[in-house]
Every structure is written in C-alpha cells, then in structure tokens.
Design a protein around this motif. Structure first.
Motif, mmCIF file in Angstrom:
data_model
loop_
_atom_site.group_PDB
_atom_site.id
_atom_site.type_symbol
_atom_site.label_atom_id
_atom_site.label_comp_id
_atom_site.label_asym_id
_atom_site.label_seq_id
_atom_site.Cartn_x
_atom_site.Cartn_y
_atom_site.Cartn_z
ATOM 1 N N MET A 23 32.380 43.972 25.442
ATOM 2 C CA MET A 23 33.418 44.927 25.845
ATOM 3 C C MET A 23 33.068 45.582 27.182
ATOM 4 O O MET A 23 33.941 45.741 28.051
ATOM 5 C CB MET A 23 33.584 45.992 24.762
ATOM 6 N N LEU A 24 31.809 45.966 27.347
ATOM 7 C CA LEU A 24 31.396 46.577 28.609
ATOM 8 C C LEU A 24 31.517 45.591 29.769
ATOM 9 O O LEU A 24 31.970 45.953 30.866
ATOM 10 C CB LEU A 24 29.962 47.088 28.495
ATOM 11 N N ALA A 25 31.118 44.338 29.529
ATOM 12 C CA ALA A 25 31.233 43.325 30.580
ATOM 13 C C ALA A 25 32.692 43.105 30.956
ATOM 14 O O ALA A 25 33.043 42.999 32.138
ATOM 15 C CB ALA A 25 30.593 42.014 30.111
ATOM 16 N N GLN A 26 33.558 43.028 29.949
ATOM 17 C CA GLN A 26 34.991 42.840 30.216
ATOM 18 C C GLN A 26 35.551 44.032 30.982
ATOM 19 O O GLN A 26 36.417 43.864 31.848
ATOM 20 C CB GLN A 26 35.737 42.667 28.897
ATOM 21 N N ARG A 27 35.042 45.226 30.670
ATOM 22 C CA ARG A 27 35.541 46.454 31.319
ATOM 23 C C ARG A 27 35.238 46.446 32.814
ATOM 24 O O ARG A 27 36.031 46.955 33.620
ATOM 25 C CB ARG A 27 34.910 47.667 30.652
ATOM 26 N N ILE A 28 34.094 45.881 33.181
ATOM 27 C CA ILE A 28 33.734 45.837 34.607
ATOM 28 C C ILE A 28 34.056 44.468 35.213
ATOM 29 O O ILE A 28 33.521 44.092 36.249
ATOM 30 C CB ILE A 28 32.247 46.176 34.814
ATOM 31 N N ARG A 29 34.949 43.741 34.522
ATOM 32 C CA ARG A 29 35.492 42.468 35.017
ATOM 33 C C ARG A 29 34.424 41.391 35.200
ATOM 34 O O ARG A 29 34.437 40.643 36.172
ATOM 35 C CB ARG A 29 36.268 42.686 36.318
ATOM 36 N N LEU A 30 33.514 41.331 34.246
ATOM 37 C CA LEU A 30 32.527 40.259 34.191
ATOM 38 C C LEU A 30 32.813 39.408 32.957
ATOM 39 O O LEU A 30 33.413 39.890 31.986
ATOM 40 C CB LEU A 30 31.105 40.827 34.100
ATOM 41 N N PRO A 31 32.400 38.146 32.952
ATOM 42 C CA PRO A 31 32.576 37.332 31.744
ATOM 43 C C PRO A 31 31.840 37.947 30.562
ATOM 44 O O PRO A 31 30.713 38.448 30.707
ATOM 45 C CB PRO A 31 31.955 35.982 32.148
ATOM 46 N N PRO A 32 32.452 37.954 29.374
ATOM 47 C CA PRO A 32 31.781 38.534 28.200
ATOM 48 C C PRO A 32 30.426 37.887 27.913
ATOM 49 O O PRO A 32 29.561 38.522 27.302
ATOM 50 C CB PRO A 32 32.769 38.260 27.054
ATOM 51 N N LEU A 33 30.230 36.638 28.343
ATOM 52 C CA LEU A 33 28.963 35.954 28.129
ATOM 53 C C LEU A 33 27.783 36.765 28.671
ATOM 54 O O LEU A 33 26.700 36.761 28.084
ATOM 55 C CB LEU A 33 29.027 34.574 28.787
ATOM 56 N N VAL A 34 28.002 37.468 29.774
ATOM 57 C CA VAL A 34 26.946 38.322 30.331
ATOM 58 C C VAL A 34 26.570 39.404 29.332
ATOM 59 O O VAL A 34 25.381 39.703 29.118
ATOM 60 C CB VAL A 34 27.410 38.949 31.666
ATOM 61 N N GLY A 35 27.573 39.992 28.692
ATOM 62 C CA GLY A 35 27.306 41.021 27.692
ATOM 63 C C GLY A 35 26.559 40.487 26.488
ATOM 64 O O GLY A 35 25.693 41.170 25.924
ATOM 65 N N TYR A 36 26.867 39.244 26.073
ATOM 66 C CA TYR A 36 26.164 38.651 24.934
ATOM 67 C C TYR A 36 24.685 38.437 25.261
ATOM 68 O O TYR A 36 23.808 38.689 24.422
ATOM 69 C CB TYR A 36 26.801 37.317 24.545
ATOM 70 N N LEU A 37 24.410 37.946 26.462
ATOM 71 C CA LEU A 37 23.023 37.734 26.859
ATOM 72 C C LEU A 37 22.255 39.055 26.936
ATOM 73 O O LEU A 37 21.103 39.148 26.497
ATOM 74 C CB LEU A 37 22.967 37.011 28.206
ATOM 75 N N VAL A 38 22.900 40.077 27.491
ATOM 76 C CA VAL A 38 22.257 41.393 27.581
ATOM 77 C C VAL A 38 22.010 41.964 26.189
ATOM 78 O O VAL A 38 20.982 42.609 25.929
ATOM 79 C CB VAL A 38 23.118 42.348 28.428
ATOM 80 N N GLY A 380 18.446 33.364 36.356
ATOM 81 C CA GLY A 380 19.404 32.768 37.280
ATOM 82 C C GLY A 380 20.791 32.691 36.684
ATOM 83 O O GLY A 380 21.798 32.886 37.384
ATOM 84 N N ALA A 381 20.881 32.414 35.384
ATOM 85 C CA ALA A 381 22.194 32.359 34.724
ATOM 86 C C ALA A 381 22.866 33.725 34.729
ATOM 87 O O ALA A 381 24.057 33.849 35.051
ATOM 88 C CB ALA A 381 22.031 31.851 33.291
ATOM 89 N N LEU A 382 22.114 34.755 34.350
ATOM 90 C CA LEU A 382 22.690 36.107 34.328
ATOM 91 C C LEU A 382 23.219 36.519 35.699
ATOM 92 O O LEU A 382 24.347 37.014 35.829
ATOM 93 C CB LEU A 382 21.637 37.109 33.856
ATOM 94 N N LEU A 383 22.408 36.310 36.723
ATOM 95 C CA LEU A 383 22.821 36.728 38.066
ATOM 96 C C LEU A 383 23.954 35.870 38.593
ATOM 97 O O LEU A 383 24.905 36.386 39.213
ATOM 98 C CB LEU A 383 21.620 36.663 39.015
ATOM 99 N N SER A 384 23.915 34.562 38.375
ATOM 100 C CA SER A 384 24.951 33.683 38.928
ATOM 101 C C SER A 384 26.293 33.902 38.236
ATOM 102 O O SER A 384 27.344 33.887 38.887
ATOM 103 C CB SER A 384 24.524 32.216 38.810
ATOM 104 N N ILE A 385 26.280 34.111 36.912
ATOM 105 C CA ILE A 385 27.538 34.382 36.205
ATOM 106 C C ILE A 385 28.114 35.724 36.643
ATOM 107 O O ILE A 385 29.328 35.877 36.794
ATOM 108 C CB ILE A 385 27.306 34.349 34.681
ATOM 109 N N THR A 386 27.235 36.700 36.864
ATOM 110 C CA THR A 386 27.695 38.015 37.333
ATOM 111 C C THR A 386 28.318 37.921 38.722
ATOM 112 O O THR A 386 29.338 38.582 39.008
ATOM 113 C CB THR A 386 26.517 38.998 37.360
ATOM 114 N N LEU A 387 27.729 37.093 39.589
ATOM 115 C CA LEU A 387 28.218 36.974 40.966
ATOM 116 C C LEU A 387 29.391 36.013 41.106
ATOM 117 O O LEU A 387 30.052 35.996 42.153
ATOM 118 C CB LEU A 387 27.081 36.495 41.878
ATOM 119 N N ASN A 388 29.684 35.214 40.078
ATOM 120 C CA ASN A 388 30.677 34.146 40.207
ATOM 121 C C ASN A 388 32.072 34.633 40.609
ATOM 122 O O ASN A 388 32.729 34.008 41.459
ATOM 123 C CB ASN A 388 30.743 33.341 38.911
ATOM 124 N N PRO A 389 32.592 35.744 40.028
ATOM 125 C CA PRO A 389 33.904 36.221 40.483
ATOM 126 C C PRO A 389 33.932 36.541 41.980
ATOM 127 O O PRO A 389 34.950 36.333 42.645
ATOM 128 C CB PRO A 389 34.139 37.479 39.636
#
Length: 604
Positions: A23-38, A380-389
């Motif tokens: 939910m937090l990742a979606q709120r800041i317009r990041l893929p939810p996958l980032v939130g799951y990893l965190v 690398g996955a966390l940072l690249s997915i975060t930067l992808n948008p």
C-alpha cells in the motif's frame, strides 16, 4: 507444535507486512513488488524485531515459484511471440549474452569464479515480466507495437531462463559448485560433464514429450471432469493439484526443477477451453504465494551491503539500468525500428525481478554464487524497480525531443541504410491524413482504399513507409509533431486528420499544429482515458473514441437486440448514449445523413 506456530507466524506477519508495504509503495507510485521485498527485509534476520524462520521461508518461496511459473505457462502465448519473432527472438538472445558478459565481468572484478560470474550475469540479464506488464498497462502501451515487442522480448528471456534453470544443476560441478540430486541433496557426480549434461537433457526431453503428448490430453480431460461436476471447489482443487502435482512428479520422476514442471503444467492447460476459468480460479492463490515468495526473498537480503559495498551496488545498478538499456537501444535500432520503440524497450529492460531471485537462490544452493552475490542482486532489483518509472518518463521525453529533430532522429534510425525521403509525391486535396499505421490505422486505411477515398499516411516506422510506398499508398516518413512533417502530408489542403496513435500528449500537439495551418480541418482521435477524452472534446475534436466505451456500446447494442428491441430503436438509443457522453445532440432518424457520407456517393 512450535514449528507449526512459526509457520503460522511467518505467513501471518508476511502477508500483513506485505500488505502495508504494498500500500505504501502504491501510494508513492512505485510497484507493489518493492513493498513486498521491503516487508521481507523487515521480518528478516538482518533487521531488529520479529525474525521469521529462513527454512520455512524458503519452502514457502518454493511453493510461490511453482505457482508463479504455473501462471507464466498459463499465459504463455506462442502467437504473441511469433508476431514479433523477427526482433524479439534475436534481440533478446543478443541482449542476454551482452548483459551476462557485463555481469560476469563485474563478478570477475569482485574476484569470483566463472560459475559465479555466469549465474550473476544471467540474473542481471532478465527483466521482471510483472513489473513490465504493470508499466505498459499504466501507460496504455500494452496493445501498441512497441508494447508487443517488449512483451515478446521478455517471453524469450523467460524461456531462456527456464533452460538455464534446467542446465545449471548439471553444469554446477564443472563450474566449481556442487551437484544437486533430485531431492535437493548435494553430492559429487559420478559421471563426466558431457555424460551428466546428456542425461539431464535426455530426462528433460522425455519429460517434455510426456507433457506434450500425454499431458495435453490428460490434464484438460481431468479438468473437464471436475468442471462437469458443477463444483467450483473441485475445479479449483483440480487446477492447483495439476500445478503442484505435475511440478512434484516432474522432480521425482525426471529430475527436473519444480519451476520447469509447473511451467509446462501451465502450458498444456493453456490449450484447453477451460484455461481462462482455470486462470481466474487459481489467480488469488497465485497472487498470495507470489507475495510470500517476494517476502521470503526480502528476508534473505542483508541491507548492510548497501553501506559496506556501495560501489559494488552501484556497479550492479549500472549494468541493469545503463548497460542493458544501451545494448537494447543498439539492437533495436540495428533491426531498423524507430527510436521511440528502442527507448521503450530499453526502459522495459532496465530492471530485474522474479527470475533473477530464482536464479540467485539456485546459484547459492549449488555453491556457485556467494551469499554476497545474492545480496547484490536483491539490492540491484530494489533500486532498479524503484527507478523504473523514472526511466519510462525519461524515455518519453527523449523520444519527443528527438521527434522534434527529424534530421538527428534519422541518423539513429538505420544510419547505414540509404536515406529515405520524408515525402512521397501526393499533391492531394480534400484528403485524410492518417497518423500512425498500426492495427488501428491500417484498418482505417483499408476502409478508405475500399471506398477509393484519398489519404496520406504519416508513420515513423521506416519499413512500413517503404511497404506502403511500394503499394502505391502516399506515405510520409517521420514524427507527425516534428516541423515540416504535416506539411509534407499536405495538411493545409486536407479535410480530415485521423490520430490512430495512443499517445494523448502527441495527439494534442499535432492537432494544434494541424489547426494552425488548416483551422477548419476535421479530426478523429483515439484515447484510453475518460479524462483525456473529455479534454480532447473540449478542445473541439470532431470525434474521440475510447476503446472501453466503444466496447460497452457495442455490447449494449447486441444486448438490446437480443432482448427484443428493434434494430433502429436500439441503434438510436446507443447513438444517443454516445452523444450524451460527448455533449453533442444526436440526429433524428428522419434527418438527412451527414454531409461526408453524401460526398462519398457523389460521382467523381
């Protein structure tokens, strides 16, 4: 009993933390996958607070891999791949080779062996299908040419990683790792490399033959039996039993991985008429265990590596977001595709995801990849997915900037080929200008040809322009928003401009350019957003069509006719609904037809 309590704890806290993180990742317009990893990092052994059992987490992750790969197989489409095979197949293979070489070079710089370099490079070479599909859907690019190429490209990457998952256990001893038996136990191989490799390929070949010959008959038959009972629970159970059962049986009987077994279970089921219902029924459980998979992956990540080895993390991110992107741009341009397509593919590949995690876990279990390598891959996955948008936004800006500079753009697009003149001789008047000649534009062009109505095509794809000119269709090569391109299409004497491309920003810009030259020109535009539709209608566009709305109106017409409403009344009601949504009056049935249709019937 304590073991059971730990299982419940890790599932409960994993899902709760994943929900909060998503939910937090979606709120800041990041893929939810980032939130799951965190969320996984938060309950992992490297952070304070509750610590989940890593052994239980790895088993949940294995189950998540089975259902994840089953979903990949269920949605795998040979047709989608064949449609873009000329670019996706060679492009993906070359890109995987280049990215693997860059990753292996980075591993060599870390002082790792050849086996670690191979696994590390492969993990960095493959992008996340989940992240890509979400990005393309959010930008309305999934049904465009560039979107289909990106999806086909990732299908090839996924297939290549499936092959890698099969071959790595057999090659592990020769690469400095340990052999893994069918049950997952390590041991020393009794045979040489080629004998072991041959036996592995033979087992895989027999398994594939059994699945393609027997599985494609037996599995749909069993699902059909479950469906005929009328019990939703039995049908869902049959789907899950097929996925997990085939994955387990393939490992026990043929020595192949759970992932490969689940992938082929999904593939054989995809050919059944029940595949859509199977996908719908199994989707909630797939999603739940996929979330647990990402959580368990996050539990294995040591965030301290970002502080202890920041340059290594930056090197990994550089390979993912810069090395892969530049390689993809060069490959796509070499095959003669537009710069815009090359930039979209580059942005699509500038991240890594689920297959990277599976490869990293396999590499560690085979003693090929050090745990530090897994941490670098996860970082690398966390940072690249975060930067992808941000990369997608940058690709759009660069594409528009190059579109306004056609001379510079043509230097990139097929620079070694003979120059293609922007303009094809037309000298038309009262014609239509069709912007974009994909699936929508080509259908409109064919209709205009059937009615012998004059039109000019404006297209950025060089090969399409060459094909159209060979067929005698006037075609202008370039970006419609670039200076001089609409002039080359005789926009000043045109009667209608048809914007068949899905980009609303481009539509507004080129409409402004067209009206500056020809204030009375009529227009029709496609869009995927209701808000964008209203904005275009307020700007005075003659007709704005939104795919979802037109689909609803078409279904509305059929429903009314099926329930006994007369055809004329049904069509009048649907036309009224369309006009009300556009804020324009609808013509009465006894009024004359519009002027454009009258002109079609006029003799030449």
């Amino acid at each position: 009993m304590q073991h059971a309590t730990e299982l419940i704890s890790i599932i409960a806290l994993g899902l709760v933390c994943a929900f909060i993180g998503g939910m937090l990742a979606q709120r800041i317009r990041l893929p939810p996958l980032v939130g799951y990893l965190v969320a996984g990092i938060a309950i992992g052994p490297f952070t304070p607070g509750f610590v989940g059992d890593p052994a239980l987490a790895s088993q949940l992750a294995e189950l998540g891999v089975i259902l994840l790969m089953f979903g990949v197989g269920l949605h795998f489409s040979i047709g989608d791949l064949l449609a873009v095979r000329t670019i996706a197949l060679p492009g993906a293979i070359v890109q995987i080779a280049v990215a693997t070489a860059m990753g292996a070079g980075l591993a060599w710089g870390f002082g790792w062996g050849a086996g670690a370099g191979l696994v590390f490079g492969l993990a960095l070479s493959v992008a996340s299908t989940v992240v890509l599909l979400r990005a393309l859907e959010g930008r309305g690019l999934l049904d465009t040419d560039k979107g289909r190429i990106a999806v086909g490209w990732l299908i090839v990457e996924d297939l290549a990683m499936v092959v890698a998952l099969v071959l790595l256990p057999a090659l592990a001893p020769s690469l400095g790792g340990e052999a893994m038996g069918m049950q997952g136990h390590h041991g020393t191989p009794d045979h040489g490399l080629w004998v072991t490799l041959g036996l592995t390929l033979a087992k895989v070949g027999v398994f594939i033959a059994v699945m393609l010959i027997g599985g494609r008959r037996v599995v749909p038959y069993l699902l059909g039996l479950a469906a005929r009972t009328g019990s939703r629970e039995l049908f869902t159970l049959a789907v899950l039993a097929s996925a997990v059962g085939i994955a387990y049986a393939s490992s026990e009987l043929f020595g192949v991985s759970f992932a490969l077994g689940a992938f082929f279970a999904g593939m054989v089921l995809a050919e059944s008429d029940l595949s859509h219902q199977a996908a719908a029924d199994s989707l909630p459980l797939q999603d739940a265990f996929a979330v647990l998979f990402f959580v368990s992956v996050g539990m294995l990540f040591d965030p301290g590596i970002v502080l202890s080895a920041p340059l290594s993390v930056l090197g990994v991110v550089g390979v993912i977001v810069l090395g892969k992107s530049l390689a993809a741009i060069a490959i796509v341009l070499a095959f003669g595709h537009p710069v815009g397509t090359a930039l979209t593919i580059a942005a699509s590949l500038a991240q890594i995801g689920e297959f990277s995690f599976i490869l990293a876990s396999l590499g560690v279990s085979l003693k090929l990849l050090p745990p530090e390598g897994r941490d670098l891959i996860l970082g690398g996955a966390l940072l690249s997915i975060t930067l992808n948008p941000l990369f997608f936004g940058l690709a759009d800006r660069v594409s528009r900037w190059l579109g306004e500079r056609p001379d510079l753009c043509r230097r990139f697009e097929r620079g070694a080929a003979a120059p293609l003149p922007v303009r094809a001789a037309s000298g038309l008047s009262g014609h239509a200008v069709v912007i974009g000649y994909g699936r929508v534009g080509s259908a409109i062009g064919k209709a205009l040809q059937d009615w012998n109505l004059p039109f000019v095509v404006v297209e950025r794809d060089r090969r399409r322009v060459e094909d159209l000119r060979a067929q005698g269709v006037p075609a202008v090569f370039g970006d419609a928003t670039a200076p001089g391109i609409l002039d080359a299409a005789d926009i000043g004497s045109a009667r209608l401009v048809v914007v068949a491309t899905p980009d609303p920003h481009q539509a507004r810009r080129l409409l402004a350019k067209a009206r500056a030259v020809n204030p009375g020109i009529d227009s029709v535009v496609r869009t995927h957003s209701d808000g964008e539709r209203r904005r275009l209608e307020e700007d005075g566009v003659g007709l704005v069509l939104m795919a979802e709305r037109e689909l609803a109106l078409g279904m509305m017409t059929y429903a009314l006719r099926s329930l006994g409403v007369r055809e004329g009344e049904a069509r009048l009601f649907v036309d009224s609904s369309r006009s009300e949504s556009q804020g324009t009056p609808v013509a009465e049935p006894d009024q004359p037809v519009p002027e454009l249709r009258q002109r079609r019937d006029e003799p030449e």
